[in-house]
Design a protein around this motif. Structure first.
Motif, short mmCIF file in Angstrom:
data_model
loop_
_atom_site.label_atom_id
_atom_site.label_comp_id
_atom_site.label_asym_id
_atom_site.label_seq_id
_atom_site.Cartn_x
_atom_site.Cartn_y
_atom_site.Cartn_z
N UNK A 1 1.26 -12.04 107.42
CA UNK A 1 1.04 -10.60 107.50
C UNK A 1 1.60 -9.96 108.75
N UNK A 2 2.09 -10.77 109.69
CA UNK A 2 2.63 -10.24 110.94
C UNK A 2 4.12 -10.44 111.08
N UNK A 3 4.76 -11.03 110.10
CA UNK A 3 6.21 -11.19 110.11
C UNK A 3 6.79 -10.04 109.29
N UNK A 4 7.28 -9.04 110.00
CA UNK A 4 7.87 -7.87 109.33
C UNK A 4 9.38 -8.06 109.34
N UNK A 5 9.99 -7.98 108.18
CA UNK A 5 11.42 -8.24 108.06
C UNK A 5 12.10 -7.13 107.28
N UNK A 6 13.41 -7.04 107.44
CA UNK A 6 14.17 -6.03 106.71
C UNK A 6 14.02 -6.16 105.20
N UNK A 7 14.15 -7.36 104.62
CA UNK A 7 14.00 -7.45 103.16
C UNK A 7 12.63 -6.98 102.67
N UNK A 8 11.58 -7.30 103.43
CA UNK A 8 10.24 -6.86 103.04
C UNK A 8 10.11 -5.35 103.12
N UNK A 9 10.63 -4.73 104.19
CA UNK A 9 10.56 -3.27 104.32
C UNK A 9 11.31 -2.58 103.19
N UNK A 10 12.48 -3.09 102.86
CA UNK A 10 13.28 -2.48 101.79
C UNK A 10 12.58 -2.64 100.45
N UNK A 11 12.02 -3.80 100.22
CA UNK A 11 11.29 -4.03 98.96
C UNK A 11 10.09 -3.09 98.86
N UNK A 12 9.37 -2.93 99.95
CA UNK A 12 8.14 -2.14 99.92
C UNK A 12 8.36 -0.64 99.96
N UNK A 13 9.34 -0.17 100.76
CA UNK A 13 9.53 1.27 100.97
C UNK A 13 10.89 1.78 100.50
N UNK A 14 11.65 0.94 99.82
CA UNK A 14 13.02 1.27 99.46
C UNK A 14 13.22 2.49 98.58
N UNK A 15 12.19 2.93 97.89
CA UNK A 15 12.35 4.10 97.02
C UNK A 15 11.99 5.41 97.73
N UNK A 16 11.53 5.34 98.98
CA UNK A 16 11.14 6.51 99.76
C UNK A 16 11.93 6.49 101.07
N UNK A 17 13.02 7.25 101.12
CA UNK A 17 13.94 7.20 102.26
C UNK A 17 13.25 7.54 103.58
#
Length: 135
Positions: free
Chosen positions: A38-54
């Protein structure tokens, strides 16, 4: 940071440290550890989670990189500007890190679509390396 190539030894320069940190951020997996779950924040995770909201993607990327890089360097500043067209989201990412009085500038354009990373462009492949820590 331990090096991938044993013959290189440890990463000691600000350039290598910054470039390696960004590379790890871009390829690490959110769930790669049980100890730090839960503390490893990565680019792929951010894009997967928030990718539809610029806008939210911009906010989360800027916050995550600021937090991550400020743990690794004496000082870090991240600015992300978003360009949302109908085809993809482009995130113009400018980074300044300072370590032991030396400043290094990095820049990337990250393009995403459908919650996936399309491209990552290094827009500042030479960077700025200097002793003036004024940002």
């Amino acid at each position: 940071f331990p090096s991938h190539d044993i013959s290189e030894g440890f990463v000691t320069t600000i350039v290598d440290k910054a470039e390696r940190a960004i590379a790890y951020f871009c390829v690490s997996q959110y769930s790669q550890t049980n100890l730090y779950r839960g503390n490893v924040v990565t680019l792929p995770w951010l894009v997967q989670r928030y990718g539809s909201d610029a806008l939210e993607m911009r906010n989360q990327l800027q916050s995550a990189l600021n937090n991550y890089l400020n743990r690794l360097f004496d000082e870090a500043q991240v600015e992300v500007v978003v360009d949302d067209d109908s085809e993809a989201i482009s995130l113009d990412t400018k980074i300044i890190v300072i370590d032991e009085g030396t400043r290094y500038d990095l820049g990337y354009i990250i393009r995403t679509t459908n919650n996936k990373v399309l491209d990552i462009f290094d827009i500042n492949n030479q960077g700025y390396i200097g002793k003036n820590p004024n940002i």
